[in-house]
Design a protein around this motif. Structure first.
Motif, PDB file in Angstrom:
ATOM      1  N   GLU A  56       0.690  -1.263   0.002  1.00 51.45           N
ATOM      2  CA  GLU A  56      -0.080  -0.029   0.046  1.00 51.45           C
ATOM      3  C   GLU A  56       0.936   1.192  -0.003  1.00 51.45           C
ATOM      4  O   GLU A  56       0.121   2.392   0.070  1.00 51.45           O
ATOM      5  CB  GLU A  56      -1.020   0.065   1.165  1.00 51.45           C
ATOM      6  CG  GLU A  56      -0.387  -0.064   2.783  1.00 51.45           C
ATOM      7  CD  GLU A  56      -0.148  -1.397   3.067  1.00 51.45           C
ATOM      8  OE1 GLU A  56       0.172  -1.610   4.211  1.00 51.45           O
ATOM      9  OE2 GLU A  56      -0.074  -2.482   2.068  1.00 51.45           O
ATOM     10  N   THR A  57       2.036   1.152  -0.081  1.00 56.17           N
ATOM     11  CA  THR A  57       3.111   2.432  -0.196  1.00 56.17           C
ATOM     12  C   THR A  57       2.679   3.126  -1.277  1.00 56.17           C
ATOM     13  O   THR A  57       2.579   2.658  -2.399  1.00 56.17           O
ATOM     14  CB  THR A  57       4.273   1.811  -0.197  1.00 56.17           C
ATOM     15  OG1 THR A  57       5.117   1.011   0.732  1.00 56.17           O
ATOM     16  CG2 THR A  57       5.454   3.079  -0.374  1.00 56.17           C
ATOM     17  N   LYS A  58       2.523   4.533  -0.974  1.00 57.94           N
ATOM     18  CA  LYS A  58       2.378   5.672  -2.166  1.00 57.94           C
ATOM     19  C   LYS A  58       3.474   6.383  -2.418  1.00 57.94           C
ATOM     20  O   LYS A  58       3.547   7.059  -3.488  1.00 57.94           O
ATOM     21  CB  LYS A  58       1.253   6.404  -1.733  1.00 57.94           C
ATOM     22  CG  LYS A  58      -0.024   5.583  -1.506  1.00 57.94           C
ATOM     23  CD  LYS A  58      -1.237   6.443  -1.401  1.00 57.94           C
ATOM     24  CE  LYS A  58      -2.477   5.438  -1.298  1.00 57.94           C
ATOM     25  NZ  LYS A  58      -3.740   6.260  -0.610  1.00 57.94           N
ATOM     26  N   SER A  59       4.530   6.498  -1.588  1.00 60.98           N
ATOM     27  CA  SER A  59       5.932   7.433  -2.176  1.00 60.98           C
ATOM     28  C   SER A  59       6.887   6.783  -0.924  1.00 60.98           C
ATOM     29  O   SER A  59       6.543   5.949   0.030  1.00 60.98           O
ATOM     30  CB  SER A  59       5.715   8.662  -1.999  1.00 60.98           C
ATOM     31  OG  SER A  59       5.584   9.054  -0.233  1.00 60.98           O
ATOM     32  N   PHE A  60       7.983   7.305  -1.020  1.00 58.35           N
ATOM     33  CA  PHE A  60       9.258   6.920  -0.224  1.00 58.35           C
ATOM     34  C   PHE A  60       9.943   8.366   0.429  1.00 58.35           C
ATOM     35  O   PHE A  60       9.676   9.337  -0.560  1.00 58.35           O
ATOM     36  CB  PHE A  60      10.005   5.977  -0.967  1.00 58.35           C
ATOM     37  CG  PHE A  60       9.639   4.816  -1.510  1.00 58.35           C
ATOM     38  CD1 PHE A  60       9.430   3.788  -0.524  1.00 58.35           C
ATOM     39  CD2 PHE A  60       9.481   4.743  -2.643  1.00 58.35           C
ATOM     40  CE1 PHE A  60       9.163   2.486  -0.986  1.00 58.35           C
ATOM     41  CE2 PHE A  60       9.031   3.415  -3.115  1.00 58.35           C
ATOM     42  CZ  PHE A  60       8.843   2.396  -2.279  1.00 58.35           C
ATOM     43  N   ASP A  82       8.793  12.576  -1.081  1.00 59.49           N
ATOM     44  CA  ASP A  82       7.872  12.521  -2.059  1.00 59.49           C
ATOM     45  C   ASP A  82       8.555  11.744  -3.068  1.00 59.49           C
ATOM     46  O   ASP A  82       8.297  12.292  -4.360  1.00 59.49           O
ATOM     47  CB  ASP A  82       7.540  13.863  -2.619  1.00 59.49           C
ATOM     48  CG  ASP A  82       6.702  14.483  -1.370  1.00 59.49           C
ATOM     49  OD1 ASP A  82       6.203  13.827  -0.471  1.00 59.49           O
ATOM     50  OD2 ASP A  82       6.619  15.847  -1.478  1.00 59.49           O
ATOM     51  N   VAL A  85       6.466   6.266  -6.049  1.00 64.28           N
ATOM     52  CA  VAL A  85       6.637   4.667  -5.412  1.00 64.28           C
ATOM     53  C   VAL A  85       7.232   3.919  -6.681  1.00 64.28           C
ATOM     54  O   VAL A  85       7.753   2.577  -6.294  1.00 64.28           O
ATOM     55  CB  VAL A  85       4.898   4.124  -5.120  1.00 64.28           C
ATOM     56  CG1 VAL A  85       4.229   4.138  -6.384  1.00 64.28           C
ATOM     57  CG2 VAL A  85       5.121   2.773  -4.418  1.00 64.28           C
ATOM     58  N   SER A  86       7.107   4.319  -7.896  1.00 67.83           N
ATOM     59  CA  SER A  86       7.677   3.536  -8.837  1.00 67.83           C
ATOM     60  C   SER A  86       9.499   3.811  -8.876  1.00 67.83           C
ATOM     61  O   SER A  86       9.816   2.850  -9.502  1.00 67.83           O
ATOM     62  CB  SER A  86       7.414   4.284 -10.340  1.00 67.83           C
ATOM     63  OG  SER A  86       7.831   5.568 -10.368  1.00 67.83           O
ATOM     64  N   THR A  88      12.762   2.756  -6.901  1.00 70.07           N
ATOM     65  CA  THR A  88      13.157   1.920  -5.732  1.00 70.07           C
ATOM     66  C   THR A  88      14.784   1.708  -5.741  1.00 70.07           C
ATOM     67  O   THR A  88      15.383   1.087  -4.905  1.00 70.07           O
ATOM     68  CB  THR A  88      12.703   0.318  -5.900  1.00 70.07           C
ATOM     69  OG1 THR A  88      13.122   0.062  -7.151  1.00 70.07           O
ATOM     70  CG2 THR A  88      11.395   0.180  -5.655  1.00 70.07           C
ATOM     71  N   ALA A 138       8.677   3.620   3.842  1.00 64.82           N
ATOM     72  CA  ALA A 138       7.429   3.676   2.918  1.00 64.82           C
ATOM     73  C   ALA A 138       6.477   4.342   3.447  1.00 64.82           C
ATOM     74  O   ALA A 138       6.080   4.279   4.550  1.00 64.82           O
ATOM     75  CB  ALA A 138       6.962   2.093   2.785  1.00 64.82           C
ATOM     76  N   ASP A 140       2.492   6.455   3.363  1.00 66.95           N
ATOM     77  CA  ASP A 140       1.119   6.201   3.009  1.00 66.95           C
ATOM     78  C   ASP A 140       0.353   7.368   2.254  1.00 66.95           C
ATOM     79  O   ASP A 140      -0.510   7.383   1.834  1.00 66.95           O
ATOM     80  CB  ASP A 140       0.166   5.714   4.151  1.00 66.95           C
ATOM     81  CG  ASP A 140       0.066   7.163   5.176  1.00 66.95           C
ATOM     82  OD1 ASP A 140       0.802   8.214   4.960  1.00 66.95           O
ATOM     83  OD2 ASP A 140      -0.454   6.907   6.293  1.00 66.95           O
ATOM     84  N   GLU A 142       1.111  10.252  -1.266  1.00 67.77           N
ATOM     85  CA  GLU A 142       1.948  10.304  -2.537  1.00 67.77           C
ATOM     86  C   GLU A 142       2.935  11.704  -2.068  1.00 67.77           C
ATOM     87  O   GLU A 142       4.160  11.570  -2.680  1.00 67.77           O
ATOM     88  CB  GLU A 142       1.389  10.829  -3.905  1.00 67.77           C
ATOM     89  CG  GLU A 142       0.608   9.407  -4.332  1.00 67.77           C
ATOM     90  CD  GLU A 142      -0.029   9.728  -5.945  1.00 67.77           C
ATOM     91  OE1 GLU A 142       0.200  10.738  -6.411  1.00 67.77           O
ATOM     92  OE2 GLU A 142      -0.855   9.024  -6.147  1.00 67.77           O
TER      93      GLU A 142
END
Length: 179
Positions: A56-60, A82, A85-86, A88, A138, A140, A142
């Motif tokens: 459920e991660t939306k950003s890092f 910000d 999530v794509s 890594t 991780a 929650d 974006e």
């Protein structure tokens, strides 16, 4: 003579969250940072790659913190929020002030040096080795919300309430006495 008690790591007082994996091509867990990650020698952010984060991660977000800095509150060397999530992986040098290597939309926040970039290790000469905690969060959302002028402590406050999972790598560095 009594041995100095080391300060806690930055997440020791945060609620437990899922853990995942982060690795670096620039240093091994628990190893001494290379000159490239030292302020006086290279001042270059290390490569970081992560996997196994909650679905459920939306950003890092990525931070580097020295809990052993003689400030009473540690020292923030790097904060990036910000990260889509794509993404890594951050390449070596992504934390430069030129923002090369950072994905579009990522926000590099002011560090405790007062700059919006990675600030390398710089413990006082002769201090025992300082720990440098590289953490990938991780998140929650974006967008975490704060802008690049926000203090690292305020970023940490926001992350405390929006972190789904955390991965960390720890390295050490000591500046020789008289340097």
């Amino acid at each position: 003579m009594t041995e100095l008690k080391r300060p806690p790591l930055p997440h020791d007082f945060h609620p437990p969250v899922a853990s995942f994996t982060v690795v670096s091509e620039d240093f091994e867990p628990g190893a001494v940072l290379k000159d490239a990650q030292v302020q006086a020698a290279g001042n270059t952010s290390p490569h970081l790659r992560w996997e196994g984060f909650p679905p459920e991660t939306k950003s890092f977000a990525v931070t580097c913190f020295d809990p052993d800095a003689p400030t009473g509150s540690g020292f923030w060397h790097w904060s990036v929020i910000d990260i889509p999530v794509s993404v890594t992986e951050l390449p070596t040098g992504a934390g430069s002030g030129k923002f090369e290597g950072l994905p579009e939309g990522a926000v590099q926040v002011r560090n405790d040096y007062g700059t919006k970039e990675f600030g390398g290790a710089a413990p006082p000469p002769g201090d025992p080795a300082h720990r440098y905690v590289f953490t990938v969060y991780a998140v929650d959302q974006e967008k975490l919300g704060p802008d690049s002028d926000t203090s690292p402590a305020a970023i940490g406050f926001n992350l405390r309430f929006h972190t789904l999972g955390r991965a960390q790598l720890l390295a050490e560095y000591a500046a020789p006495a008289g340097s």
